[in-house]
Design a protein around this motif. Structure first.
Motif, mmCIF file in Angstrom:
data_model
loop_
_atom_site.group_PDB
_atom_site.id
_atom_site.type_symbol
_atom_site.label_atom_id
_atom_site.label_comp_id
_atom_site.label_asym_id
_atom_site.label_seq_id
_atom_site.Cartn_x
_atom_site.Cartn_y
_atom_site.Cartn_z
ATOM 1 N N ARG A 65 0.774 -1.315 0.016
ATOM 2 C CA ARG A 65 -0.210 -0.262 0.174
ATOM 3 C C ARG A 65 0.918 1.164 0.025
ATOM 4 O O ARG A 65 1.987 1.354 0.498
ATOM 5 C CB ARG A 65 -1.111 -0.157 1.186
ATOM 6 C CG ARG A 65 -2.015 -1.089 1.268
ATOM 7 C CD ARG A 65 -2.875 -1.232 2.276
ATOM 8 N NE ARG A 65 -3.690 -2.602 2.017
ATOM 9 C CZ ARG A 65 -4.130 -3.248 3.111
ATOM 10 N NH1 ARG A 65 -4.038 -2.885 4.383
ATOM 11 N NH2 ARG A 65 -4.828 -4.453 2.825
ATOM 12 N N ASN A 85 -14.555 3.592 3.682
ATOM 13 C CA ASN A 85 -13.550 3.174 2.996
ATOM 14 C C ASN A 85 -12.900 4.678 2.114
ATOM 15 O O ASN A 85 -13.247 4.689 0.926
ATOM 16 C CB ASN A 85 -13.421 2.259 2.045
ATOM 17 C CG ASN A 85 -12.556 1.549 1.613
ATOM 18 O OD1 ASN A 85 -11.493 2.033 1.399
ATOM 19 N ND2 ASN A 85 -12.551 0.440 1.035
ATOM 20 N N GLU A 86 -12.248 5.514 2.946
ATOM 21 C CA GLU A 86 -11.651 6.772 2.114
ATOM 22 C C GLU A 86 -10.746 6.576 1.208
ATOM 23 O O GLU A 86 -10.671 7.256 0.144
ATOM 24 C CB GLU A 86 -11.279 7.583 3.375
ATOM 25 C CG GLU A 86 -12.287 7.989 4.180
ATOM 26 C CD GLU A 86 -11.909 9.311 5.187
ATOM 27 O OE1 GLU A 86 -10.621 9.477 5.294
ATOM 28 O OE2 GLU A 86 -12.604 9.482 6.206
ATOM 29 N N ALA A 87 -9.902 5.450 1.504
ATOM 30 C CA ALA A 87 -8.962 5.277 0.474
ATOM 31 C C ALA A 87 -9.439 4.880 -0.971
ATOM 32 O O ALA A 87 -9.161 5.291 -2.165
ATOM 33 C CB ALA A 87 -8.036 4.238 0.868
ATOM 34 N N SER A 88 -10.642 3.984 -0.849
ATOM 35 C CA SER A 88 -11.301 3.369 -2.215
ATOM 36 C C SER A 88 -11.873 4.713 -3.011
ATOM 37 O O SER A 88 -11.776 4.727 -4.124
ATOM 38 C CB SER A 88 -12.256 2.392 -2.038
ATOM 39 O OG SER A 88 -11.548 1.126 -1.916
ATOM 40 N N ARG A 122 -10.810 7.823 -2.836
ATOM 41 C CA ARG A 122 -10.049 8.631 -3.333
ATOM 42 C C ARG A 122 -9.326 7.891 -4.412
ATOM 43 O O ARG A 122 -9.364 8.498 -5.618
ATOM 44 C CB ARG A 122 -8.661 8.688 -2.613
ATOM 45 C CG ARG A 122 -9.016 9.546 -1.250
ATOM 46 C CD ARG A 122 -7.609 10.225 -0.661
ATOM 47 N NE ARG A 122 -6.988 9.078 0.086
ATOM 48 C CZ ARG A 122 -7.492 8.508 1.266
ATOM 49 N NH1 ARG A 122 -7.839 9.145 2.134
ATOM 50 N NH2 ARG A 122 -6.487 7.491 1.653
ATOM 51 N N THR A 123 -9.201 6.732 -4.608
ATOM 52 C CA THR A 123 -8.986 5.794 -6.023
ATOM 53 C C THR A 123 -9.792 5.979 -7.046
ATOM 54 O O THR A 123 -9.416 6.321 -8.348
ATOM 55 C CB THR A 123 -8.790 4.460 -5.471
ATOM 56 O OG1 THR A 123 -7.435 4.392 -4.391
ATOM 57 C CG2 THR A 123 -8.093 3.837 -6.745
#
Length: 203
Positions: free
Chosen positions: A120, A156-159, A161-162
């Motif tokens: 990651r 799921n903030e990372a998803s 952003r992606t």
């Protein structure tokens, strides 16, 4: 019917290139290791507890690819030189990317992905997502695949952003559906490039 494809994603200044290829039984050990991460187990809802589970999961990927309902890709990071002029290191499993077609030949598909914990922060998810998106639209559209959806839970903030980085615009909130989906979700959508709709990535 498309049952096999190998995709690539370029290197970045800080991370090696990626190769995306269909999963194979030889990936069982690496898959089992990736599933030791609680984050992957929580987000996928699958239990891969031992080598038998891993092989069952891999056989399911093969069957789904053959029927055209799910195209799963092992995401591999290219191995670098081992040093001292020795042979190059073997590629390492760093993630999973999948295109799901609930109705083969239908106008809509869904993408999903996960990144192995040690990989990651190197842009694996976004590069893999771009590769699968480009491949899907080239392989199944236009005239077939019109849009691809991406779903993730609201926490799921990372998803999120992606998705935005890769041009998947936020479309709406999906209500929770316990026990499989205990939280509300975000629905992101990317239309086929020929539609003329804007897919400008966000930084």
């Amino acid at each position: 019917m498309i049952v096999s494809a190998t995709l690539g994603a370029p290197a970045t200044p800080t991370a090696p290139a990626l190769v995306l290829r269909p999963w194979s039984p030889a990936d069982a050990t690496a898959l089992l290791e990736a599933y030791r991460d609680p984050g992957i187990r929580r987000s996928t809802g699958f239990a891969v507890e031992d080598e038998g589970d891993a092989l069952d999961w891999l056989r399911t990927q093969e069957r789904n690819r053959a029927t055209g309902v799910r195209f799963g890709f092992a995401v591999l990071e290219s191995g670098g030189a081992s040093g001292a002029g020795g042979p190059a290191e073997a590629p390492r499993l760093v993630g999973n990317a999948v295109l799901k077609r609930r109705t083969p030949g239908g106008p809509t598909a869904e993408v999903g992905y996960w990144t192995a914990a040690p990989a990651r922060g190197r842009g694996v998810a976004s590069r893999a997502l771009e590769a699968v998106t480009d491949w899907a639209f080239a392989a199944f559209g236009p005239g077939g695949l019109e849009r691809i959806e991406l779903l993730h839970q609201v926490d799921n903030e990372a998803s999120c952003r992606t998705a935005l980085k890769c041009g998947y615009a936020f479309e709406g909130i999906l209500p929770s559906s316990p026990p499989d989906f205990p939280l509300d979700g975000h629905l992101h959508v990317r239309p086929h490039p020929s539609s003329g709709a804007s897919v400008t990535p966000r930084p």
